[in-house]
Scaffold this motif. Structure first.
Motif, short mmCIF file in Angstrom:
data_model
loop_
_atom_site.label_atom_id
_atom_site.label_comp_id
_atom_site.label_asym_id
_atom_site.label_seq_id
_atom_site.Cartn_x
_atom_site.Cartn_y
_atom_site.Cartn_z
N PHE A 60 29.62 28.16 1.40
CA PHE A 60 28.52 27.45 2.06
C PHE A 60 28.98 26.14 2.70
O PHE A 60 28.53 25.78 3.79
N SER A 61 29.85 25.42 2.02
CA SER A 61 30.21 24.07 2.46
C SER A 61 31.38 24.03 3.44
O SER A 61 31.41 23.16 4.32
N THR A 62 32.33 24.93 3.26
CA THR A 62 33.63 24.89 3.95
C THR A 62 34.37 23.62 3.54
O THR A 62 33.76 22.69 2.99
N PRO A 63 35.67 23.52 3.82
CA PRO A 63 36.39 22.29 3.47
C PRO A 63 35.90 21.06 4.22
O PRO A 63 36.23 19.93 3.85
N TYR A 64 35.12 21.27 5.27
CA TYR A 64 34.62 20.12 6.02
C TYR A 64 33.64 19.30 5.18
O TYR A 64 33.64 18.07 5.25
N PHE A 65 32.81 19.97 4.39
CA PHE A 65 31.81 19.27 3.60
C PHE A 65 32.14 19.18 2.11
O PHE A 65 31.49 18.43 1.39
N GLN A 66 33.12 19.94 1.62
CA GLN A 66 33.44 19.89 0.19
C GLN A 66 34.83 20.46 -0.06
O GLN A 66 35.21 21.47 0.53
N ARG A 67 35.59 19.80 -0.96
CA ARG A 67 36.94 20.26 -1.32
C ARG A 67 37.07 20.26 -2.84
O ARG A 67 37.51 19.29 -3.45
N PRO A 68 36.66 21.38 -3.46
CA PRO A 68 36.57 21.44 -4.93
C PRO A 68 37.89 21.24 -5.67
O PRO A 68 37.88 20.79 -6.82
N LEU A 69 39.01 21.60 -5.05
CA LEU A 69 40.29 21.41 -5.73
C LEU A 69 40.52 19.93 -6.02
O LEU A 69 41.15 19.57 -7.03
N GLN A 70 40.00 19.07 -5.17
CA GLN A 70 40.16 17.63 -5.37
C GLN A 70 39.22 17.10 -6.44
O GLN A 70 39.33 15.94 -6.86
N SER A 71 38.30 17.95 -6.90
CA SER A 71 37.42 17.61 -8.03
C SER A 71 37.88 18.26 -9.31
O SER A 71 37.19 18.21 -10.33
N GLY A 72 39.06 18.90 -9.27
CA GLY A 72 39.64 19.46 -10.48
C GLY A 72 39.59 20.96 -10.61
O GLY A 72 40.11 21.51 -11.60
N ALA A 73 38.96 21.66 -9.66
CA ALA A 73 38.90 23.13 -9.75
C ALA A 73 40.30 23.72 -9.65
O ALA A 73 41.18 23.17 -8.98
#
Length: 408
Positions: A195-208
């Protein structure tokens, strides 16, 4: 020079995948690759020399887009270097199944997932993995204390699986919190970021640990090709275990689909901004309508997930959903009255796509589960397009009046 997000999307000469004198990449349609000598071939097959072998293994066009997607998920405006690896698959579902298969789950292992996820993901887990003896546990991730306790106490826990924002309820969950809990329990965290794409969210940078995309949607942006991606900081896992799964199952993205994805990616930033702009206008418009019970869009300040979305995202995206006042019959009448928006199960294209999850994407989800996690009979999901917002509003307003047997 540190390249900006949109520059990465556009630059086809990133990491030297293309000849210097060609402007845009061709479709690398060849099935196999040749060598100038047997000596060269032996080195390649031994892994002593890098070269392409067979397009079921890899392909120059696919490798180009893999490099871009990895860099986009790693992107930061700060002076931090994130080193991720990415692999492309024939669809989003192929990416999910290949990733789970690469974890070599066995009978007795457990997966904890939120109950409000994409319907086909539920179908995958409830058929292939549950039938293989994997314990699939669905839970309400809004109840953080309960879920965190479950993560810490579940035996043989291998995966904590999230969608945030969720499909189709747009619920947002604390990626950092749940990823840390999974790591503490010795499990992997997987986040579907479609839904977000890396443009709006980058989960790996939140620890995923792993991020999944159906590139069929916003990343391609035009509905011209299927595709899926897995990206991770666990480079060896991606390049060894997951790569082997893809190679032996033949689940790689086709050269043509990679070419379409690369072309779509070039306009990702401007498209996502327009999708978001129209979504916010439409959400506020629906909030004021007497036929609407609830509007689900994290960009609205009164939305329960607004603050969390602000903290872990860079925007709110182009997806939203809402509940009609009424029942299943009301929802069906509403959908029948839609004329301008397109009724379809997909999302992320320039035109507005609308669907009724209870009778479409989530029809295979057990009704008890669907209702328990907010996917009720009056829920409508919209992928808000880039058309004139007046046309989108007029179509939905007319359908609302028809559904309620009222003239405008």
């Amino acid at each position: 020079m540190k390249k900006g997000f949109s520059s990465i999307c556009i630059d086809d000469h990133i990491n030297g995948f293309l000849p210097e004198n060609i402007h845009t990449p061709p479709i690398y349609a060849g099935s196999t690759f040749v060598y100038p000598s047997i000596e060269k071939a032996i080195k390649v097959f031994k892994g002593e020399d890098k070269s392409y072998i067979y397009s079921r293994w890899n392909n120059p066009g696919v490798a180009l887009i893999e490099s871009k997607i990895a860099l986009l998920e790693a992107y930061t405006t700060e002076n931090i270097i994130n080193d991720y690896s990415a692999l492309a698959f024939s669809s989003g579902m192929a990416a999910i199944q290949s990733l789970l298969n690469s974890l070599y789950l066995k009978s007795g292992d457990s997966i904890i997932a939120q109950g409000n996820i994409y319907g086909t993901t539920v179908e995958l887990m409830d058929t292939i993995y549950k039938n293989a003896g994997i314990n699939i546990i669905y839970e309400d991730f809004d109840n953080a204390d309960k879920v965190l306790n479950l993560i810490s106490k579940t035996k043989n826990l291998k995966v904590v699986y999230l969608e945030s924002p969720a499909n189709p309820t747009l619920s947002c969950y604390d990626i950092k919190k749940y990823s840390k809990a999974a790591a503490d329990a010795g499990a992997f965290s997987i986040v579907d970021n479609t839904f977000s794409t890396p443009y709006f969210q980058r989960p790996l940078q939140s620890g995923a640990d792993f991020v999944i995309h159906s590139t069929t949607k916003f990343l391609n942006g035009h509905g011209t090709a299927l595709g899926g991606f897995v990206i991770s900081k666990h480079k060896q896992h991606i390049e060894d275990k997951l790569y082997t799964i893809r190679k032996v199952t033949g689940s790689i993205m086709s050269a043509t689909d990679a070419w379409h994805l690369n072309n779509g990616l070039k306009t990702l930033e401007i498209r996502m901004e327009k999708h978001q702009q129209n979504s916010l206008i439409l959400a506020k418009f629906l909030l004021e309508n007497k036929f609407i019970d609830k509007v689900h869009y994290p960009g609205i300040e009164t939305n329960k997930y607004h603050q969390l979305a602000k903290e872990q995202m860079f925007g709110f995206g182009g997806m939203m959903s809402f509940n009609l006042k009424g029942n299943m019959e009301t929802a069906v009448r509403f959908m029948k009255a839609i004329k301008f928006c397109k009724i379809t199960a997909s999302l992320g294209t320039p035109d507005t796509l609308i669907q009724h999850p209870a009778s479409m994407t989530h029809i295979k989800v057990p009704k008890e589960q669907r209702l328990a996690y907010g996917i009720n009979d009056t829920l409508i999901r919209i992928s808000v397009g880039m058309e004139d917002i007046k046309n989108i509003k007029e179509d939905i307003l007319n359908a609302l009046h028809v559904a309620n047997n009222e003239k405008i």
